[in-house]
Design a protein around this motif. Structure first.
Motif: not given
Length: 94
Positions: A29-40, A64-70, A42-52
């Protein structure tokens, strides 16, 4: 491992809080270098971190594969979903 037809299936694999692989993703649904919003499945999943950043995206395979500090993985469901998603969308549309 076999799963019943129509059953929800999702795997989340994280390595040293630096690399994250998620299966069962139907939409990003959306993403930037600090947050991803994924529809899965099992429901919506938010991944937060730095330099994602997204290393790999295959919606055909649901991967989906994400790298950065989670920092966190949070499922948005039930009564908390309205509150948290409003905060996310409010942040996006400021």
């Amino acid at each position: 491992m076999e799963h019943a037809k129509g059953a929800k299936h999702q795997e989340v694999r994280m390595l040293n809080r630096k690399a994250l692989d998620i299966t069962g993703v139907s939409n990003v649904d959306s993403f930037d270098n600090e947050e991803f919003l994924l529809e899965t499945e099992c429901g919506f999943l938010t991944v937060r971190g730095q330099n994602l950043h997204m290393k790999n995206l295959s919606l055909d395979q649901g991967l989906v594969s994400i790298e950065g500090t989670i920092h966190s993985l949070v499922y948005l469901d039930g009564s908390a979903a309205g509150t948290k998603s409003k905060g996310l969308f409010g942040k996006l549309f400021k």
